[in-house]
Design an enzyme around this catalytic site. Structure first.
Site, short mmCIF file in Angstrom:
data_model
loop_
_atom_site.label_atom_id
_atom_site.label_comp_id
_atom_site.label_asym_id
_atom_site.label_seq_id
_atom_site.Cartn_x
_atom_site.Cartn_y
_atom_site.Cartn_z
N ASP A 84 0.85 -1.19 0.00
CA ASP A 84 0.00 0.00 0.00
C ASP A 84 0.89 1.24 0.00
O ASP A 84 1.80 1.36 0.83
CB ASP A 84 -0.91 -0.01 1.24
CG ASP A 84 -1.89 1.16 1.23
OD1 ASP A 84 -1.57 2.19 1.86
OD2 ASP A 84 -2.95 1.04 0.62
N ILE A 85 0.65 2.16 -0.96
CA ILE A 85 1.42 3.40 -0.99
C ILE A 85 1.02 4.26 0.21
O ILE A 85 -0.17 4.52 0.42
CB ILE A 85 1.17 4.16 -2.30
CG1 ILE A 85 1.55 3.30 -3.51
CG2 ILE A 85 1.95 5.48 -2.32
CD1 ILE A 85 1.24 3.94 -4.85
N ASN A 92 -3.08 12.92 -3.73
CA ASN A 92 -4.17 13.35 -4.60
C ASN A 92 -4.77 14.67 -4.14
O ASN A 92 -5.05 15.56 -4.95
CB ASN A 92 -5.26 12.28 -4.66
CG ASN A 92 -4.99 11.20 -5.68
OD1 ASN A 92 -4.25 11.41 -6.64
ND2 ASN A 92 -5.57 10.03 -5.47
N ASP A 101 -1.82 9.93 -10.55
CA ASP A 101 -1.72 8.91 -11.59
C ASP A 101 -0.27 8.69 -12.00
O ASP A 101 0.15 7.55 -12.25
CB ASP A 101 -2.54 9.32 -12.82
CG ASP A 101 -4.04 9.20 -12.58
OD1 ASP A 101 -4.44 8.61 -11.55
OD2 ASP A 101 -4.81 9.68 -13.43
N GLU A 127 -4.54 2.42 -4.50
CA GLU A 127 -3.09 2.45 -4.32
C GLU A 127 -2.54 1.14 -3.75
O GLU A 127 -1.41 1.08 -3.26
CB GLU A 127 -2.67 3.61 -3.43
CG GLU A 127 -3.11 3.50 -1.97
CD GLU A 127 -4.51 4.03 -1.69
OE1 GLU A 127 -4.80 4.35 -0.53
OE2 GLU A 127 -5.33 4.09 -2.64
#
Length: 215
Positions: A84-85, A92, A101, A127
């Site tokens: 997971d980022i 965002n 993106d 993500e």
């Protein structure tokens, strides 16, 4: 005169039939070409249905197809790595979805370049990403995850961002469904995030620890 008229009529009919036959052959040839094109398009669309359009890696449908069609993926040991980022929502919110993106595309590229051709990288959603690593135990999976985590530190990211990720690792056991290994990796990912993010946590069963100690 009647005989000549009959011959003339037969000649016209013959020419008409030949024209129709040529037209029919052309139509059949055209239909054959169209069918081949449609079959090719169907195969291409089927392939596209298994690929995440943003990052170019597998999606969940692609993972399902890979597991069904590639028996070697399920050969034990098989490590599952959930990623997971970290703080992606704030990327965002602060920089906009275009930058988000770009981060996702580069993230997928960095991870893909750090795994083997036999491994499968999947965009699980948003993500979150998943890696299936055949012929890899949980200890090897943990080393791989930590190497990938460090490689993220070495990248130049859009908008000067510092992008990190949290990793959860588990090992599939022949007696279990793949979904159980994924759930365990997901639980370890949650533990990594709760522990401060930018780290690797792994699910190691007590019997594996005991066997390792005995060895």
């Amino acid at each position: 005169m009647l005989f000549r008229s009959a011959i003339g009529w037969l000649t016209i009919l013959s020419l008409s039939l030949r024209t129709q036959l040529k037209d029919s052959k052309a139509a059949i040839a055209l239909l054959s070409t169209i069918n081949k094109a449609l079959q090719l398009e169907t195969r291409e669309l089927a392939g596209q249905a298994h690929i995440d359009p943003l990052t170019g890696v597998l999606n969940r449908q692609g993972l399902r197809a890979a597991l069904m069609n590639t028996s070697s993926l399920l050969t034990d040991p098989m490590a599952v790595i959930f990623i997971d980022i970290d703080h992606f929502k704030s990327i965002n919110d602060t920089h906009g979805h275009d930058i988000g993106d770009e981060v996702l595309r580069k993230f997928a590229s960095v991870i893909a370049s750090g795994i083997r051709s036999s491994d499968r990288l999947v965009r699980w959603g948003g993500e979150e990403f998943l890696i299936i690593c055949p012929m890899t135990n949980v200890y090897q999976g943990r080393i791989l995850a930590d190497n990938l985590r460090h490689s993220l530190h070495q990248q130049t990211w859009p908008a000067g961002l510092r992008v990190t990720a949290s990793f959860g690792v588990s090992q599939h056991h022949e007696r279990d469904e793949v979904g159980i290994a994924i759930k365990r990796a997901d639980a370890e990912l949650y533990r990594a995030k709760q522990g401060g993010r930018d780290r690797v946590c792994a699910y190691i069963p007590a019997e594996m620890i005991a066997n390792a100690d005995a060895a």
